[in-house]
Each structure stands twice: as C-alpha cells, then as structure tokens.
Design a protein around this motif. Structure first.
Motif, mmCIF file in Angstrom:
data_model
loop_
_atom_site.group_PDB
_atom_site.id
_atom_site.type_symbol
_atom_site.label_atom_id
_atom_site.label_comp_id
_atom_site.label_asym_id
_atom_site.label_seq_id
_atom_site.Cartn_x
_atom_site.Cartn_y
_atom_site.Cartn_z
ATOM 1 N N SER A 197 21.816 -25.026 -41.953
ATOM 2 C CA SER A 197 22.618 -25.149 -41.616
ATOM 3 C C SER A 197 24.100 -26.119 -41.447
ATOM 4 N N LEU A 198 24.675 -26.163 -42.198
ATOM 5 C CA LEU A 198 26.049 -27.128 -42.086
ATOM 6 C C LEU A 198 26.806 -26.889 -41.203
ATOM 7 N N MET A 199 27.098 -27.374 -40.610
ATOM 8 C CA MET A 199 28.921 -27.549 -39.660
ATOM 9 C C MET A 199 29.699 -28.261 -40.024
ATOM 10 N N VAL A 200 30.711 -28.240 -40.256
ATOM 11 C CA VAL A 200 31.652 -29.273 -41.140
ATOM 12 C C VAL A 200 32.821 -29.491 -39.679
ATOM 13 N N GLN A 201 33.477 -30.453 -39.090
ATOM 14 C CA GLN A 201 34.172 -30.245 -37.976
ATOM 15 C C GLN A 201 35.312 -31.956 -38.385
ATOM 16 N N SER A 202 35.931 -31.421 -38.290
ATOM 17 C CA SER A 202 37.319 -32.283 -38.326
ATOM 18 C C SER A 202 37.063 -33.099 -37.398
ATOM 19 N N PRO A 203 37.291 -34.828 -37.031
ATOM 20 C CA PRO A 203 37.642 -35.565 -36.512
ATOM 21 C C PRO A 203 37.965 -35.395 -34.187
ATOM 22 N N GLU A 204 39.167 -34.785 -35.204
ATOM 23 C CA GLU A 204 40.079 -34.557 -33.946
ATOM 24 C C GLU A 204 39.188 -32.453 -32.939
ATOM 25 N N ARG A 205 38.950 -32.289 -33.546
ATOM 26 C CA ARG A 205 38.167 -31.169 -33.239
ATOM 27 C C ARG A 205 36.933 -31.289 -32.628
ATOM 28 N N PHE A 206 35.742 -32.396 -33.002
ATOM 29 C CA PHE A 206 34.414 -33.490 -32.409
ATOM 30 C C PHE A 206 35.577 -33.906 -31.113
ATOM 31 N N ALA A 207 36.641 -34.730 -31.357
ATOM 32 C CA ALA A 207 37.270 -35.434 -30.676
ATOM 33 C C ALA A 207 37.492 -34.795 -28.795
ATOM 34 N N GLU A 208 38.476 -33.436 -29.747
ATOM 35 C CA GLU A 208 38.477 -31.954 -28.486
ATOM 36 C C GLU A 208 37.481 -31.694 -27.880
ATOM 37 N N ALA A 209 36.465 -30.990 -28.637
ATOM 38 C CA ALA A 209 35.696 -30.345 -27.800
ATOM 39 C C ALA A 209 34.262 -32.042 -26.863
ATOM 40 N N THR A 210 34.512 -32.955 -27.395
ATOM 41 C CA THR A 210 34.196 -33.833 -26.476
ATOM 42 C C THR A 210 34.669 -34.220 -24.755
ATOM 43 N N GLU A 211 36.109 -33.985 -25.353
ATOM 44 C CA GLU A 211 36.846 -34.125 -23.876
ATOM 45 C C GLU A 211 37.035 -33.260 -23.165
ATOM 46 N N LEU A 212 37.023 -32.439 -23.774
ATOM 47 C CA LEU A 212 37.062 -31.043 -22.850
ATOM 48 C C LEU A 212 35.579 -31.075 -21.524
ATOM 49 N N GLY A 213 34.935 -31.403 -22.555
ATOM 50 C CA GLY A 213 33.134 -30.867 -22.310
ATOM 51 C C GLY A 213 32.555 -29.820 -22.687
ATOM 52 N N THR A 214 32.764 -29.134 -23.904
ATOM 53 C CA THR A 214 31.977 -28.161 -24.227
ATOM 54 C C THR A 214 30.730 -27.603 -24.601
ATOM 55 N N LEU A 215 30.539 -26.942 -24.085
ATOM 56 C CA LEU A 215 28.486 -26.654 -24.443
ATOM 57 C C LEU A 215 28.009 -27.450 -25.836
ATOM 58 N N PHE A 216 28.878 -27.050 -26.857
ATOM 59 C CA PHE A 216 28.334 -27.938 -27.787
ATOM 60 C C PHE A 216 28.749 -29.208 -27.629
ATOM 61 N N ALA A 217 29.051 -29.823 -26.899
ATOM 62 C CA ALA A 217 29.430 -31.176 -26.990
ATOM 63 C C ALA A 217 28.280 -31.317 -26.638
ATOM 64 N N LEU A 218 27.972 -30.791 -25.182
ATOM 65 C CA LEU A 218 26.282 -31.371 -24.021
ATOM 66 C C LEU A 218 25.418 -30.898 -25.227
ATOM 67 N N HIS A 219 25.554 -29.995 -26.107
ATOM 68 C CA HIS A 219 24.550 -30.121 -26.919
ATOM 69 C C HIS A 219 24.356 -31.323 -27.576
ATOM 70 N N VAL A 220 25.151 -31.794 -28.371
ATOM 71 C CA VAL A 220 24.986 -33.208 -29.030
ATOM 72 C C VAL A 220 24.959 -33.864 -28.494
ATOM 73 N N ARG A 221 24.677 -34.137 -27.462
ATOM 74 C CA ARG A 221 25.010 -34.996 -26.539
ATOM 75 C C ARG A 221 23.834 -35.477 -25.886
ATOM 76 N N ALA A 222 23.020 -33.831 -25.425
ATOM 77 C CA ALA A 222 21.518 -34.093 -24.946
ATOM 78 C C ALA A 222 20.621 -34.298 -26.277
ATOM 79 N N GLU A 223 20.664 -33.215 -26.876
ATOM 80 C CA GLU A 223 20.093 -33.487 -28.370
ATOM 81 C C GLU A 223 20.104 -33.243 -29.553
ATOM 82 N N GLY A 224 21.485 -33.814 -30.415
ATOM 83 C CA GLY A 224 21.563 -34.802 -30.752
ATOM 84 C C GLY A 224 20.844 -35.936 -31.551
ATOM 85 N N ARG A 225 20.677 -35.907 -32.782
ATOM 86 C CA ARG A 225 20.592 -37.869 -33.845
ATOM 87 C C ARG A 225 21.704 -37.997 -34.373
#
Lengths: 194, 112
Positions: A24-52
C-alpha cells in the motif's frame, strides 16, 4: 509506505522495482504533507506515533515533524468529514442495486470514525481491527454498532481488489445493510457516550 | 434496479462540484476520495455488470487486466464502449494507488 514527492504513484512503484499489489503506497506532495502536520490531522498523528523514516533526503521530514511537534491533533475534522461523507449513502437509488462499493466505503468511513474516537478518548489506536475493538470494549453502549460496521471489512477488501475474499452476504440488493451501516455510523458520530 | 446506469449516480457529479469549489478555495489538488472517485468506481461497477455482463467490479489492476482480456475477446463492441474500458485500464494502471481510496492513513480521510 508513504512517499513525499510530486510524481505519480506508478512512477514510485517503478522506482521501487516492484509490482506487488499488496504494497500500500501513498504518495503525497511535500506541501500536502506539511499541511497535514501543521493542521494536526490524525494522519500526521499516526505518522508521528508509529511511522519509521526509511529515507529523508536533506532531513526535510525530520525538520517538518520537529517544527510542528506542538500542534494538538484534532479528531473533530475527521468526525465532521465522516458526517458529510455518509450523506451520500442515504440515497440508495444511485447504486442501482450494486452495493459493493457503498458497503466498502461505509466500512472505511466507520474505521476513520472509530480511530478518531480512540484519539478523542485519549488512547489512539490506528490498527485496522484494534480501533474497532478498542471502541467496542471501552464503550459497551455502542458495541453492537461497532461490531456491525466492523463486519463490513470483507467488502472493503473485495472492493480493493481482493477477488478471493469471501463476502458475508451478497451485496446485490443489500439495501438494509447499507441503511443499517449509515444508522450505525451516525450513532457513533453522536459521541455522547465518550 | 433502474436501468443499466442509475441516473441518480450522477448526483455524485453535483457533489464533486462542491468538492472542486472547496479545493479551488484551498488551492490544492483534488483527492481521490472525492465524489468523483465514488462516481467513477460505482459507474464502472454498474457498467461492467449491466452493460458488458462481465464479472468485473473493481478498479484493481487484476480486474483491469481482465477487462483488457474482455476487450480483446469481444470484437463487436462499439467505439464508445471500448473507450470506456480503455479508460478503466488507464485508471487502474496509472492512477489508482494514490492512497486516497479509503486507507486509514489517507490524508483525504483525515484532512478537513
């Protein structure tokens, strides 16, 4: 696997040298990823909590995560999104009696909702089954609803290309199951049990 | 069942217009979880089942490959139908693995 970049997913697959359908591959633009982390989306939380981090050219990802580490995650966005999204599944006429994708979509909406509920309850669970189990265990008053929507998972897997997945019932004409799933998700969205 | 393709299915298009307006306001690309994608996958599920009478109901690469075989076998298909099937192949092999298909990790799922 999450990749940040502007190329199509197929190009990433090519670069990875795999045609593995189970990846399962997800491709995101850097802008979109930055936006997720700045907004505090659950996606960003997931990446932060369990991402490697496997590869981080120029340490861009590390800097982005560090710069947004004080952002408070907001499950409310997911719950509002789910509330809007399920409206589409109240009009059964659009599916012409073929409900495979409606049931699959309702499963994924429900999954997003239960994950958001675990975050709201202070104990985030991102695993597919774990979030359903956690909400079911912690809030027995909605156990029946959670178990019913969790049972739709085979439709999601089937719609995702799993031709060999055995479905619990025929999706053709399954209006009752769709309506019930919508009712169950709406019940979970009331979150008065939290 | 209201016909080969349910007219009400096109309501997804109206909803997609709302998505597009929201996306335009935010100046960011439309995500695959939008109403357009829901229209697309449900349209093809109805199209393959009711028009081509084929057991193809997803936009997975495996089903797309089967659609390709179908295209070769059925020589009498109209240009319009062939174009629609080609469109499925294009979608499945080039664009479907964007991560916005309902995956719990999808920003499209989580983002406002």
């Amino acid at each position: 696997l999450i990749a940040t970049g502007d190329a199509r997913p197929s190009r990433f697959y090519k670069r990875l040298g795999t045609n593995d359908d189970t990846l399962s591959l997800m491709v995101q633009s850097p802008e979109r990823f930055a936006e997720a982390t700045e907004l505090g989306t659950l996606f960003a939380l997931h990446v932060r909590a369990e991402g490697r981090v496997l590869f981080d050219r120029g340490q861009w990802l590390a800097r982005q995560l560090a710069a947004t580490s004080d952002v408070v995650p907001n499950p409310g966005w997911t719950l509002e999104w789910a509330e809007r999204e399920i409206q589409r599944y109240k009009d059964l006429a659009r599916f012409n009696g073929i409900f495979l994708h409606a049931l699959a979509r309702l499963y994924s909406i429900a999954r997003a909702v239960v994950i958001a509920l675990t975050v709201e309850a202070g104990k985030p669970e991102f695993g597919k089954d774990q979030a359903f189990q956690a909400v079911s265990k912690r809030f027995p008053q909605v156990r029946a609803e959670v178990e019913r929507v969790a049972a739709l998972r085979p439709f999601h897997e089937r719609a995702d290309g799993g031709r060999d997945v055995r479905l619990p019932f025929d999706h053709h004409g399954a209006t009752g199951a769709v309506q019930q799933a919508v009712i169950d998700i709406e019940r979970l969205l009331q979150d008065d049990f939290l | 069942v209201t016909g080969r393709i349910a007219p009400a299915l096109f309501d997804f298009i109206d909803e997609a217009q709302d998505d597009l307006r929201a996306v335009a306001a935010l100046a960011r690309p439309l995500q695959a979880t939008s109403a357009i994608r829901q229209f697309y996958i449900n349209f093809y599920a109805q199209f393959f089942e009711n028009v081509l009478k084929a057991d193809i109901d997803t936009l997975s690469q495996r089903d797309a490959a089967r659609a390709g075989v179908l295209l070769k076998r059925k020589s009498g298909l109209s240009t319009e139908v062939r174009t629609l099937v080609h469109d499925v192949l294009e979608f499945a092999f080039r664009g479907c693995r964007s991560g916005g298909c309902g995956c719990p990790c999808g920003v499209a799922v989580w983002a406002p």
